[in-house]
Design an enzyme around this catalytic site. Structure first.
Site, mmCIF file in Angstrom:
data_model
loop_
_atom_site.group_PDB
_atom_site.id
_atom_site.type_symbol
_atom_site.label_atom_id
_atom_site.label_comp_id
_atom_site.label_asym_id
_atom_site.label_seq_id
_atom_site.Cartn_x
_atom_site.Cartn_y
_atom_site.Cartn_z
ATOM 1 N N ASP A 1 -47.271 40.244 4.208
ATOM 2 C CA ASP A 1 -47.378 40.894 2.900
ATOM 3 C C ASP A 1 -48.448 41.969 2.891
ATOM 4 O OD1 ASP A 1 -45.439 39.131 2.204
ATOM 5 O OD2 ASP A 1 -46.671 37.947 0.832
ATOM 6 N N SER B 1 -44.376 39.739 -3.760
ATOM 7 C CA SER B 1 -45.764 39.838 -3.329
ATOM 8 C C SER B 1 -46.667 40.620 -4.264
ATOM 9 C CB SER B 1 -45.843 40.437 -1.927
ATOM 10 O OG SER B 1 -47.062 40.082 -1.317
#
Length: 391
Positions: A183, A137
């Site tokens: 995320d 991420s």
């Protein structure tokens, strides 16, 4: 050639960013912020189904420094890991911001467009050691770091949950990626030495202590990222939503094994049923893993890791030969309690629970058996985004 990935540390990244800022803009920055990458221990392709996920923040970070420039233009320099500098300029006005090339700027522009206050022009430098394209991420790290930098620059702040939601909205609107909330949430709310069990429906989160005196979290970057059409992730999200619509549910979060049988009786499309089966079972696996980690039952957590990977590979079909090979190697290695792919899939990383005393043996087995060029790093659960004070 393989290597051990070692985070530079926030202090070094900040120093690099400040030096670059002074060189490029001729003055010192007035505001700074950082945000980590993340690895998801378990709970893959369920956040957009309002399920449970269990990520931790990594010690790899994105740092942003900058200051106002007395114009209505934002000038941004992004320093890549290899030292290459990417530069772009765009309006500070939210109304004037539009998605477009270069692609990396869409993550920045999306955050500016969703910041809850009008902005003036600024100059900024972005430096990051979060591995890109590895399923850890880097995009959310960038988004949240930029948002936190804007908080430092403007003095205007929002709650951590609001920040995560606004950064998620930015990714939906500008890069055009319909990501779930995981995320941005973990990057914003992470605590050191904890995983975060996130309920993606209620947005409630529970800090799960990770006490790993004898067990380490090993992340293995496969160093592959298969070229895809770009439709794979949105397609799976749409298939999961279709399954929920067949069941007259807002999402698959409310579904159970009986509902899977109902989908079968309906004659539901095979792939839609497969995706639903993964989601229903993955949500339960995630809750069970959090319980296992809380009581230090790493053996049971490891078995859930293996089950998760099998499901992602066969039912969700987001794995690839390299990730499958790494998990097979880890399964046969002494001292490995469990392993699974992590991230959106089609390349990137595998995460494993490994007995600390066997760690070097495990790495050697991967080096001698894996067809690719792996990069290792031992994950130390780290803190989330923060404003960094400049001395």
């Amino acid at each position: 050639m393989s290597k051990e990935a070692t985070p530079k540390g926030e202090e070094r990244l900040l120093c690099e960013a400040r030096e670059t800022f002074v060189e490029r803009f001729g003055r010192a920055p007035s505001a700074a912020a950082s945000a980590p990458g993340r690895v998801n221990l378990i709970g893959e392709h369920v956040d957009y189904c309002e399920g449970f996920v269990l990520p931790v923040a990594l010690p790899f970070k994105t740092v942003v420094v900058g200051s106002y420039n007395n114009t209505d233009v934002c000038n941004v320099v992004s320093v890549m890991v290899d030292g290459q500098e990417l530069r772009s300029s765009f309006p500070s006005s939210a109304e004037a911001l539009k998605p477009g090339p270069p692609a990396w700027t869409n993550y920045v522009k999306g955050v500016l467009a969703n910041f809850p206050s009008p902005l003036r022009g600024f100059d900024a430098v972005i430096v990051s050691d979060v591995p890109m394209g590895s399923g850890v991420s880097s995009s959310a790290s960038l988004e949240v770091a930029v948002f936190t930098f804007l908080e430092a620059l403007t003095g205007i702040s929002v709650t951590p949950v609001e920040k995560a939601l606004l950064c998620q909205k930015a990714e939906h609107q500008f890069p055009g990626m319909p990501c779930g909330i995981m995320d941005q949430y973990i990057v914003t709310l992470a605590q050191k030495n904890h995983a975060l069990l996130i309920d993606c429906r209620s947005l409630e989160a529970t800090q799960i202590p990770i006490e790993t005196e004898d067990v380490v979290i090993l992340v293995v970057n496969s160093n592959v990222k298969h070229q895809l059409t770009g439709s794979e992730y949105p397609q799976r999200r749409a298939q999961c939503q279709l399954a929920a619509e067949h069941l007259s549910m807002p999402s698959l979060r409310s579904a159970n094994v009986n509902h899977l049988e109902e989908l079968e009786r309906m004659g539901c499309d095979k792939l839609v049923l497969q995706r639903a089966r993964h989601v229903v079972n993955e949500i339960k696996r995630t809750e069970d893993t959090a319980k296992c980690l809380s009581r230090k039952d790493f053996k049971s957590a490891g078995e859930l890791f293996y089950q998760s990977h099998e499901s992602l590979s066969r039912l969700m079909e987001v794995s690839c030969p390299e990730l499958d090979q790494l998990v097979d190697i880890l399964r046969s290695a002494p001292g490995v309690l469990g392993a699974r792919m992590t991230g959106g899939g089609f390349g990137g990383c595998v995460v494993a629970l490994v007995n600390k005393e066997r760690l070097n043996e495990v790495k050697e087995k991967i080096l001698s058996s894996y067809n690719g060029n792996p990069v290792f790093f031992v994950c130390q659960a780290s803190e989330g985004a923060r404003i960094v004070k400049l001395n």
